[in-house]
Design a protein around this motif. Structure first.
Motif, mmCIF file in Angstrom:
data_model
loop_
_atom_site.group_PDB
_atom_site.id
_atom_site.type_symbol
_atom_site.label_atom_id
_atom_site.label_comp_id
_atom_site.label_asym_id
_atom_site.label_seq_id
_atom_site.Cartn_x
_atom_site.Cartn_y
_atom_site.Cartn_z
ATOM 1 N N ALA A 94 0.823 -1.213 0.000
ATOM 2 C CA ALA A 94 0.000 0.000 0.000
ATOM 3 C C ALA A 94 0.856 1.262 0.000
ATOM 4 N N GLY A 95 1.924 1.267 0.777
ATOM 5 C CA GLY A 95 2.778 2.446 0.840
ATOM 6 C C GLY A 95 3.441 2.742 -0.486
ATOM 7 N N LEU A 96 3.937 1.704 -1.131
ATOM 8 C CA LEU A 96 4.565 1.853 -2.442
ATOM 9 C C LEU A 96 3.590 2.474 -3.436
ATOM 10 N N TRP A 97 2.380 1.950 -3.476
ATOM 11 C CA TRP A 97 1.395 2.437 -4.435
ATOM 12 C C TRP A 97 0.917 3.847 -4.101
ATOM 13 N N GLN A 98 0.563 4.089 -2.862
ATOM 14 C CA GLN A 98 -0.008 5.385 -2.491
ATOM 15 C C GLN A 98 0.997 6.520 -2.650
ATOM 16 N N ARG A 99 2.258 6.289 -2.254
ATOM 17 C CA ARG A 99 3.276 7.330 -2.433
ATOM 18 C C ARG A 99 3.493 7.620 -3.916
ATOM 19 N N GLY A 100 3.552 6.548 -4.707
ATOM 20 C CA GLY A 100 3.810 6.731 -6.129
ATOM 21 C C GLY A 100 2.688 7.438 -6.853
ATOM 22 N N ILE A 101 1.453 7.048 -6.597
ATOM 23 C CA ILE A 101 0.329 7.652 -7.317
ATOM 24 C C ILE A 101 0.101 9.084 -6.839
ATOM 25 N N GLN A 102 0.353 9.364 -5.554
ATOM 26 C CA GLN A 102 0.204 10.736 -5.059
ATOM 27 C C GLN A 102 1.263 11.645 -5.669
ATOM 28 N N LEU A 127 -0.311 11.891 -16.687
ATOM 29 C CA LEU A 127 -1.741 12.184 -16.834
ATOM 30 C C LEU A 127 -2.506 10.928 -17.251
ATOM 31 N N HIS A 128 -1.941 10.168 -18.166
ATOM 32 C CA HIS A 128 -2.598 8.940 -18.618
ATOM 33 C C HIS A 128 -2.723 7.933 -17.478
ATOM 34 N N VAL A 129 -1.655 7.782 -16.688
ATOM 35 C CA VAL A 129 -1.665 6.796 -15.603
ATOM 36 C C VAL A 129 -2.705 7.156 -14.544
ATOM 37 N N VAL A 130 -2.730 8.420 -14.118
ATOM 38 C CA VAL A 130 -3.676 8.787 -13.055
ATOM 39 C C VAL A 130 -5.111 8.820 -13.589
ATOM 40 N N ALA A 131 -5.278 9.127 -14.881
ATOM 41 C CA ALA A 131 -6.626 9.090 -15.455
ATOM 42 C C ALA A 131 -7.171 7.669 -15.456
ATOM 43 N N ARG A 132 -6.302 6.699 -15.683
ATOM 44 C CA ARG A 132 -6.750 5.307 -15.661
ATOM 45 C C ARG A 132 -7.147 4.866 -14.259
ATOM 46 N N GLU A 133 -6.661 5.570 -13.258
ATOM 47 C CA GLU A 133 -7.047 5.260 -11.879
ATOM 48 C C GLU A 133 -8.320 6.003 -11.465
ATOM 49 N N GLY A 134 -8.956 6.706 -12.411
ATOM 50 C CA GLY A 134 -10.232 7.346 -12.128
ATOM 51 C C GLY A 134 -10.172 8.844 -11.913
ATOM 52 N N ASP A 135 -8.987 9.468 -11.961
ATOM 53 C CA ASP A 135 -8.870 10.907 -11.760
ATOM 54 C C ASP A 135 -9.356 11.649 -13.006
ATOM 55 N N ASP A 136 -9.992 12.783 -12.802
ATOM 56 C CA ASP A 136 -10.386 13.646 -13.904
ATOM 57 C C ASP A 136 -9.243 14.628 -14.168
ATOM 58 N N MET A 158 1.546 13.032 -27.446
ATOM 59 C CA MET A 158 0.259 13.569 -27.893
ATOM 60 C C MET A 158 -0.834 12.500 -27.782
ATOM 61 N N ALA A 159 -0.503 11.253 -28.140
ATOM 62 C CA ALA A 159 -1.481 10.164 -28.029
ATOM 63 C C ALA A 159 -1.831 9.882 -26.574
ATOM 64 N N ARG A 160 -0.861 9.996 -25.678
ATOM 65 C CA ARG A 160 -1.159 9.801 -24.254
ATOM 66 C C ARG A 160 -2.119 10.870 -23.747
ATOM 67 N N LEU A 161 -1.956 12.094 -24.240
ATOM 68 C CA LEU A 161 -2.921 13.138 -23.882
ATOM 69 C C LEU A 161 -4.312 12.761 -24.363
ATOM 70 N N GLY A 162 -4.386 12.219 -25.582
ATOM 71 C CA GLY A 162 -5.680 11.769 -26.102
ATOM 72 C C GLY A 162 -6.303 10.715 -25.211
ATOM 73 N N ALA A 163 -5.486 9.764 -24.755
ATOM 74 C CA ALA A 163 -5.997 8.714 -23.873
ATOM 75 C C ALA A 163 -6.466 9.293 -22.547
ATOM 76 N N ALA A 164 -5.695 10.240 -21.985
ATOM 77 C CA ALA A 164 -6.076 10.856 -20.711
ATOM 78 C C ALA A 164 -7.385 11.631 -20.850
ATOM 79 N N LEU A 165 -7.536 12.339 -21.960
ATOM 80 C CA LEU A 165 -8.771 13.093 -22.188
ATOM 81 C C LEU A 165 -9.964 12.159 -22.379
ATOM 82 N N ALA A 166 -9.757 11.066 -23.099
ATOM 83 C CA ALA A 166 -10.851 10.105 -23.305
ATOM 84 C C ALA A 166 -11.277 9.487 -21.986
#
Length: 373
Positions: A94-102, A127-136, A158-166
């Motif tokens: 949990a610590g590894l994940w929470q520190r990294g995503i924060q 942006l793509h990684v955190v968007a996949r975790e449910g962040d807007d 640019m494609a990663r931005l597209g994925a984050a926006l989607a």
């Protein structure tokens, strides 16, 4: 082989994908059971190595143990791998994940801090990684989409931005990003497939695989990716080795397209104009003529799951419509950058302004195009 964060993550990614693509029936085979247990232990060991000694106290990651070197792209890549491990059911501390995503959230909340193409590439990935975790992340992604630096960061960014926006629900801007990414890809790649730009820990082949996967997963128009995928997945006989990241992206694309077989049975059967369509035809499939369409297409899912297909049609109408000159009424309005109206009768050279074009179709449908000049 040297234990840096990128190599550990790439190896862990490939092991996770291989484990996921292997069938449960094979796992129960006594001859292979020990090998699968060994595979799980290797995955758990890789996760532990990322937790210590490579993660810093702020959640970022060092490239080497005790090294100060690291960057946001590497942080996003490691968290991408750990997210895959979590979704596969492996225990990520949990610590590894929470520190990294924060840490990624902190960076994406202030996109103006990215002042170089390399920093923008890392920010787009984060942006793509955190968007996949449910962040807007739509606001930060739209800000980055309109900066010149994103074009210098490369077509994958640019494609990663597209994925984050989607993922954040902004389909319109996501499609704009994917259209730009495709245009940039055609300019950046040489005829031999290598990239004119230096990308973090990768090259032209990996970047095209990443782009194709993101397009297939999130874009409305997948035509360019579909046409390129057979070439990207085809073995290259002139190369005796492939980077781990290329292998990882090939496996991710294979997983996304559903080429894996659970029990040796093809996941689908298709009959087009009396011809059996095999796995070698996927994902692009056959090219059909009018007679084929008249004969009929039969699709059958063998494994009891839903079967999806995409049919793209192109051609010319047998009876072209008559040309009309009164269909669209176009109105142009000029504004200063602060939004106040601008008199267009006399505009000095070099003036920055906003041009709003409004097209009306038969007084019933309105189309707005906003152009920043």
């Amino acid at each position: 082989p040297y234990g840096c964060a990128e190599q550990v993550s790439s190896r862990l990614f490939s092991l996770l994908l291989a484990s996921d693509l292997l069938s449960e029936q094979s796992r129960q085979d006594s001859l292979w059971r020990a090998r699968f247990q060994e595979l799980d232990l290797m995955i758990e060991s890789g996760i532990s190595h990322l937790a210590y000694p490579l993660q810093r106290s702020d959640g970022s990651f060092s490239l080497w143990r005790g090294s100060r070197y690291g960057n946001l792209w590497l942080d996003a890549y490691v968290m991408d791998v750990l997210g895959e491990a979590r979704r596969a059911g492996f225990d990520v501390p949990a610590g590894l994940w929470q520190r990294g995503i924060q840490h990624l959230r902190n960076e994406t909340n202030v996109p103006a801090n990215a002042r170089s193409p390399q920093q923008v590439a890392g920010l787009a990935y984060a942006l793509h990684v955190v968007a996949r975790e449910g962040d807007d992340v739509a606001a930060s992604a739209r800000y980055l989409l309109n900066r010149d630096l994103i074009r210098r960061a490369g077509f994958v960014s640019m494609a990663r931005l597209g994925a984050a926006l989607a993922l954040s629900g902004d389909t319109r801007q996501a499609n704009v990003a994917f259209e730009r990414a495709d245009a940039m890809r055609r300019l950046e790649l040489r005829t031999d497939g290598t990239s004119r730009r230096t990308t973090p820990f990768g090259g032209g082949t990996r970047d095209q695989l990443t782009w194709a996967r993101l397009v297939m997963e999130h874009a409305d128009d997948t035509t360019s990716a579909v046409a390129l995928i057979p070439q990207l997945l085809e073995p290259e006989p002139h190369r005796w080795w492939r980077s781990t990241q290329v292998i990882v992206e090939q496996l991710r694309l294979i997983k996304l397209l559903g080429f894996a077989e659970d029990d040796g049975t093809p996941p689908y059967r298709a009959l087009v104009a009396t011809r059996q369509i095999t796995r070698e035809d996927a994902p692009r499939g056959p090219t059909l003529n009018r007679r084929d369409m008249q004969t009929g297409i039969w699709l059958l899912a063998d494994q009891g799951e839903g079967l999806w297909y995409r049919l793209s049609a192109e051609g010319e109408p047998m009876n072209p419509p008559a040309v009309k000159d009164d269909v669209v009424a176009v109105e142009r309005r000029l504004y200063h950058l602060d939004g106040t109206p601008l008199d267009g009768s006399s505009v000095p050279v070099g003036t920055s302004l906003v041009v709003v074009l409004t097209g009306r179709f038969d007084d019933a449908v309105r189309l707005d195009r906003h152009l920043l000049v």
